[in-house]
Design a protein around this motif. Structure first.
Motif, PDB file in Angstrom:
ATOM      1  N   ALA A  76       1.001  11.749  15.858  1.00 42.52           N
ATOM      2  CA  ALA A  76      -0.125  12.478  16.452  1.00 42.52           C
ATOM      3  C   ALA A  76       0.328  13.067  17.744  1.00 42.52           C
ATOM      4  CB  ALA A  76      -1.315  11.504  16.420  1.00 42.52           C
ATOM      5  N   GLY A  77      -0.086  14.354  17.827  1.00 42.04           N
ATOM      6  CA  GLY A  77       0.222  15.019  19.260  1.00 42.04           C
ATOM      7  C   GLY A  77       1.604  15.749  19.164  1.00 42.04           C
ATOM      8  N   ALA A  78       2.367  15.105  18.371  1.00 49.21           N
ATOM      9  CA  ALA A  78       3.617  15.938  18.439  1.00 49.21           C
ATOM     10  C   ALA A  78       3.410  17.173  17.716  1.00 49.21           C
ATOM     11  CB  ALA A  78       4.695  15.096  17.545  1.00 49.21           C
ATOM     12  N   GLU A  79       4.645  18.010  17.674  1.00 51.92           N
ATOM     13  CA  GLU A  79       4.572  19.353  17.030  1.00 51.92           C
ATOM     14  C   GLU A  79       4.723  19.346  15.361  1.00 51.92           C
ATOM     15  OE1 GLU A  79       7.385  23.467  16.944  1.00 51.92           O
ATOM     16  OE2 GLU A  79       8.040  21.707  17.922  1.00 51.92           O
ATOM     17  N   GLN A  80       3.936  20.066  14.836  1.00 48.63           N
ATOM     18  CA  GLN A  80       3.906  19.892  13.135  1.00 48.63           C
ATOM     19  C   GLN A  80       5.338  20.943  12.988  1.00 48.63           C
ATOM     20  OE1 GLN A  80       2.056  18.092  11.486  1.00 48.63           O
ATOM     21  NE2 GLN A  80       0.490  17.399  12.961  1.00 48.63           N
ATOM     22  N   ALA A 128       1.049  -1.082   0.097  1.00 46.79           N
ATOM     23  CA  ALA A 128       0.060  -0.033  -0.022  1.00 46.79           C
ATOM     24  C   ALA A 128       0.931   1.171  -0.068  1.00 46.79           C
ATOM     25  CB  ALA A 128      -0.972   0.083   1.278  1.00 46.79           C
ATOM     26  N   PRO A 129       1.116   1.899  -1.177  1.00 44.60           N
ATOM     27  CA  PRO A 129       2.122   2.999  -1.202  1.00 44.60           C
ATOM     28  C   PRO A 129       1.792   4.135  -0.446  1.00 44.60           C
ATOM     29  CG  PRO A 129       1.341   2.034  -3.526  1.00 44.60           C
ATOM     30  CD  PRO A 129       0.367   1.553  -2.492  1.00 44.60           C
ATOM     31  N   ALA A 130       0.501   4.411   0.188  1.00 48.73           N
ATOM     32  CA  ALA A 130       0.360   5.569   1.048  1.00 48.73           C
ATOM     33  C   ALA A 130       0.357   5.008   2.493  1.00 48.73           C
ATOM     34  CB  ALA A 130      -1.281   6.021   0.644  1.00 48.73           C
ATOM     35  N   TYR A 131       0.606   3.948   2.636  1.00 50.96           N
ATOM     36  CA  TYR A 131       0.497   3.459   4.206  1.00 50.96           C
ATOM     37  C   TYR A 131       1.665   3.949   5.090  1.00 50.96           C
ATOM     38  CZ  TYR A 131       1.095   0.478   8.299  1.00 50.96           C
ATOM     39  OH  TYR A 131       1.020  -0.166   9.389  1.00 50.96           O
ATOM     40  N   ALA A 132       2.998   4.075   4.483  1.00 54.16           N
ATOM     41  CA  ALA A 132       3.919   5.048   5.367  1.00 54.16           C
ATOM     42  C   ALA A 132       3.411   6.340   5.688  1.00 54.16           C
ATOM     43  CB  ALA A 132       5.090   5.087   4.124  1.00 54.16           C
ATOM     44  N   ALA A 133       2.810   7.016   4.851  1.00 51.15           N
ATOM     45  CA  ALA A 133       2.454   8.341   5.317  1.00 51.15           C
ATOM     46  C   ALA A 133       1.253   8.383   6.326  1.00 51.15           C
ATOM     47  CB  ALA A 133       2.052   9.104   3.944  1.00 51.15           C
ATOM     48  N   VAL A 134       0.384   7.399   6.183  1.00 51.61           N
ATOM     49  CA  VAL A 134      -0.724   7.251   7.153  1.00 51.61           C
ATOM     50  C   VAL A 134       0.003   6.564   8.543  1.00 51.61           C
ATOM     51  CG1 VAL A 134      -2.858   5.916   7.840  1.00 51.61           C
ATOM     52  CG2 VAL A 134      -2.596   6.734   5.443  1.00 51.61           C
ATOM     53  N   ARG A 135       0.903   5.848   8.554  1.00 53.39           N
ATOM     54  CA  ARG A 135       1.601   5.382   9.627  1.00 53.39           C
ATOM     55  C   ARG A 135       2.393   6.325  10.423  1.00 53.39           C
ATOM     56  NH1 ARG A 135       2.409   0.139  12.327  1.00 53.39           N
ATOM     57  NH2 ARG A 135       3.155   1.158  14.476  1.00 53.39           N
ATOM     58  N   ARG A 136       2.955   7.187   9.556  1.00 56.14           N
ATOM     59  CA  ARG A 136       4.036   8.305  10.257  1.00 56.14           C
ATOM     60  C   ARG A 136       2.827   9.483  10.692  1.00 56.14           C
ATOM     61  NH1 ARG A 136       6.363   9.208   5.759  1.00 56.14           N
ATOM     62  NH2 ARG A 136       5.006  10.936   5.014  1.00 56.14           N
ATOM     63  N   ALA A 137       1.766   9.592  10.361  1.00 57.19           N
ATOM     64  CA  ALA A 137       0.656  10.431  10.805  1.00 57.19           C
ATOM     65  C   ALA A 137       0.100   9.965  12.233  1.00 57.19           C
ATOM     66  CB  ALA A 137      -0.366  10.807   9.836  1.00 57.19           C
ATOM     67  N   VAL A 138      -0.005   8.705  12.159  1.00 59.13           N
ATOM     68  CA  VAL A 138      -0.561   8.135  13.358  1.00 59.13           C
ATOM     69  C   VAL A 138       0.480   8.150  14.684  1.00 59.13           C
ATOM     70  CG1 VAL A 138      -1.115   5.887  14.665  1.00 59.13           C
ATOM     71  CG2 VAL A 138      -2.075   6.650  12.220  1.00 59.13           C
ATOM     72  N   GLY A 185     -16.320  31.300  22.475  1.00 57.82           N
ATOM     73  CA  GLY A 185     -16.465  30.905  20.842  1.00 57.82           C
ATOM     74  C   GLY A 185     -16.260  29.587  20.346  1.00 57.82           C
ATOM     75  N   LYS A 186     -16.399  29.235  19.124  1.00 58.72           N
ATOM     76  CA  LYS A 186     -16.002  27.875  18.857  1.00 58.72           C
ATOM     77  C   LYS A 186     -14.618  27.972  18.461  1.00 58.72           C
ATOM     78  CE  LYS A 186     -20.465  26.367  17.189  1.00 58.72           C
ATOM     79  NZ  LYS A 186     -21.507  25.647  15.916  1.00 58.72           N
ATOM     80  N   SER A 187     -13.951  26.803  18.579  1.00 63.17           N
ATOM     81  CA  SER A 187     -12.757  26.459  18.148  1.00 63.17           C
ATOM     82  C   SER A 187     -12.900  26.724  16.395  1.00 63.17           C
ATOM     83  CB  SER A 187     -12.057  25.159  18.391  1.00 63.17           C
ATOM     84  OG  SER A 187     -11.081  24.798  17.686  1.00 63.17           O
ATOM     85  N   PRO A 188     -11.412  26.967  15.759  1.00 57.77           N
ATOM     86  CA  PRO A 188     -11.514  27.337  14.403  1.00 57.77           C
ATOM     87  C   PRO A 188     -11.558  25.689  13.717  1.00 57.77           C
ATOM     88  CG  PRO A 188      -9.458  27.926  15.549  1.00 57.77           C
ATOM     89  CD  PRO A 188     -10.520  27.734  16.424  1.00 57.77           C
ATOM     90  N   CYS A 189     -11.203  24.754  14.713  1.00 58.19           N
ATOM     91  CA  CYS A 189     -11.088  23.337  14.094  1.00 58.19           C
ATOM     92  C   CYS A 189     -12.688  22.891  13.748  1.00 58.19           C
ATOM     93  CB  CYS A 189     -10.502  22.482  15.321  1.00 58.19           C
ATOM     94  SG  CYS A 189      -8.767  22.879  15.722  1.00 58.19           S
ATOM     95  N   THR A 190     -13.736  23.374  14.453  1.00 56.68           N
ATOM     96  CA  THR A 190     -15.068  23.090  14.138  1.00 56.68           C
ATOM     97  C   THR A 190     -15.203  23.054  12.857  1.00 56.68           C
ATOM     98  OG1 THR A 190     -15.456  23.867  16.441  1.00 56.68           O
ATOM     99  CG2 THR A 190     -17.381  23.281  15.026  1.00 56.68           C
ATOM    100  N   CYS A 231      -9.732  16.749   8.734  1.00 56.95           N
ATOM    101  CA  CYS A 231      -9.474  15.237   8.430  1.00 56.95           C
ATOM    102  C   CYS A 231      -7.960  15.032   8.250  1.00 56.95           C
ATOM    103  CB  CYS A 231     -10.301  14.749   7.430  1.00 56.95           C
ATOM    104  SG  CYS A 231      -9.841  15.463   5.547  1.00 56.95           S
ATOM    105  N   ALA A 232      -7.235  16.103   7.885  1.00 58.43           N
ATOM    106  CA  ALA A 232      -5.818  15.869   7.317  1.00 58.43           C
ATOM    107  C   ALA A 232      -5.032  16.372   8.451  1.00 58.43           C
ATOM    108  CB  ALA A 232      -5.573  16.743   6.231  1.00 58.43           C
ATOM    109  N   CYS A 233      -5.582  16.639   9.902  1.00 55.54           N
ATOM    110  CA  CYS A 233      -4.676  17.383  10.766  1.00 55.54           C
ATOM    111  C   CYS A 233      -4.630  16.302  11.994  1.00 55.54           C
ATOM    112  CB  CYS A 233      -5.304  18.877  11.171  1.00 55.54           C
ATOM    113  SG  CYS A 233      -4.435  19.565  12.475  1.00 55.54           S
TER     114      CYS A 233
END
Length: 408
Positions: free
Chosen positions: A25-29, A12-22, A375-380, A386-388
């Protein structure tokens, strides 16, 4: 499934990117390759106030939208937001084309002017309107007649007069109209060889020359459809500061166009306010049906200046309230600022722009949403949720300072 893909990621060519995001998660971008980032950005940032506010709201959202040009999928349908653009266009052209004669138009002539301008805009921009859009256009027509009548009353009594419409702040000529007036943006440096400039278009600039002072006082007016409340504590965080950024640019770089250019203030004219409920017992044949439109903003704390904007002290044409007995201004702390306070606001916004440049070029793009108090978070409503990797409640900034953070 995860074990299989870990053993052979090529399945799955996209798997590495998905795993890296997981895994992160929670670390500084952060962008590690700042040389590649600088190649995308160039050596100088040219940004609009809207983009500046987007960065202040969330650096990671800015990075996705304006640097790597990510965009959400959209349905293939025609759903134009015509209210704001049509209102702006008619207001600009009504005052520009009629000039000083605009103040003397009769109510019938104002209505005819609105009809002609709306018809012109619709013919050029909205062919094949639906029934719903036709109804919306009719509503906008009726509001524009009242709004232009209000602007007429304002200009008849004001010492300020409109001197520029849709004034470009840019160091590049307009491709379609290279001879159009423009003002160079202010250029700020981050100390590392990078620059940042605010560019954009000012809805309307009003001026009042005072030869005895050797100054031309400038007021920036912005038409807003829908609700809007100007708050200095939001300006402190880089929000709701478009007009101030434009005003400070004019004060510094428009001396040739307006000799002795001096900041007189900024005003939001709420061009489509919600109708106020009126007690039927208060309605009489003699009642004045002319609508009023709320003002928000910040004015120079100089009585001769703000009195020139509202010569009778009614509070109708400025974001101020006057005492019926004494005529003095009431509760003006959040709507008046002396030259020193305006200077503090200007310097603070300059600092935020420089910080933005420093952070971007160093690769700091973490998701740190700014959540206004209550007020609401801008994340709302973020298109990139979905990409963050941001988790609600983490790394969030809140507006918790006092109402006037620029007071001494």
């Amino acid at each position: 499934v995860r074990a299989v893909l870990d053993a052979d990621p090529a399945l799955a060519p996209a798997y590495a990117a998905v795993r890296r995001a997981v895994d992160t998660a929670g670390a500084e971008q952060r962008v590690a390759d700042t040389a590649a980032l600088e190649a995308l950005l160039g050596r100088g940032l040219r940004i609009s106030p809207t983009r500046f506010e987007k960065y202040q709201s969330c650096p990671f959202g800015y990075f996705l939208q304006y640097i790597i040009k990510a965009a959400p999928r959209k349905k293939a349908e025609l759903a134009p937001n015509i209210s704001g653009t049509l209102t702006h266009w008619v207001l600009e052209n009504a005052l520009r084309r009629r000039g000083e004669a605009f103040k003397t138009l009769t109510p019938e002539e104002v209505e005819a002017l609105v009809d002609a301008l709306v018809d012109e805009y619709v013919a050029e921009n909205l062919p094949g309107m639906t029934v719903r859009m036709d109804y919306l256009i009719g509503r906008i027509r009726r509001n524009l007649v009242g709004l232009l009548g209000f602007i007429q009353r304002d200009l008849r009594q004001s010492g300020f007069r409109p001197v520029a419409f849709e004034l470009r702040i840019d160091d590049r000529p307009d491709a379609e109209n290279p001879d159009a007036p423009r003002i160079d943006p202010v250029q700020l440096a981050d100390g590392a060889g990078h620059t940042v400039r605010i560019v954009g278009t000012v809805d309307r600039v009003d001026a009042m020359p005072l030869e005895k002072r050797g100054k031309t006082y400038l007021r920036v007016v912005d038409y807003k459809t829908g609700g809007k409340e100007f708050k200095l504590k939001e300006v402190y965080y880089g929000l709701d500061c478009q007009m101030l950024l434009y005003l400070f640019t004019l004060e510094r770089n428009a001396q040739e166009a307006f000799p002795g250019a001096t900041a007189a203030g900024v005003e939001y004219l709420l061009a489509d306010p919600a109708p106020e409920s009126v007690d039927r017992r208060e309605l009489t044949e003699e009642a004045d049906p002319a609508p009023t439109y709320p003002m928000n903003g910040l004015l120079l704390d100089d009585e001769s200046i703000y009195r020139a904007m509202d010569t009778k002290g009614t509070g109708e044409f400025v974001p101020l309230s006057f005492s019926a007995k004494t005529g003095k201004v009431l509760n003006s702390k959040s709507t008046l600022a002396d030259e020193a306070k305006l200077g503090r606001i200007r310097d603070h916004l300059d600092g935020l722009l420089i910080d933005m440049a420093e952070n971007l070029y160093s690769g700091r793009i973490d998701a740190e949403p700014l959540c206004p108090g209550g007020g609401k978070s801008p994340c709302t409503y973020c298109d990139f949720r979905c990409a963050c990797a941001h988790r609600d409640g983490e790394h969030e900034r809140t507006i918790s300072i006092k109402d006037d953070p620029f007071a001494e």
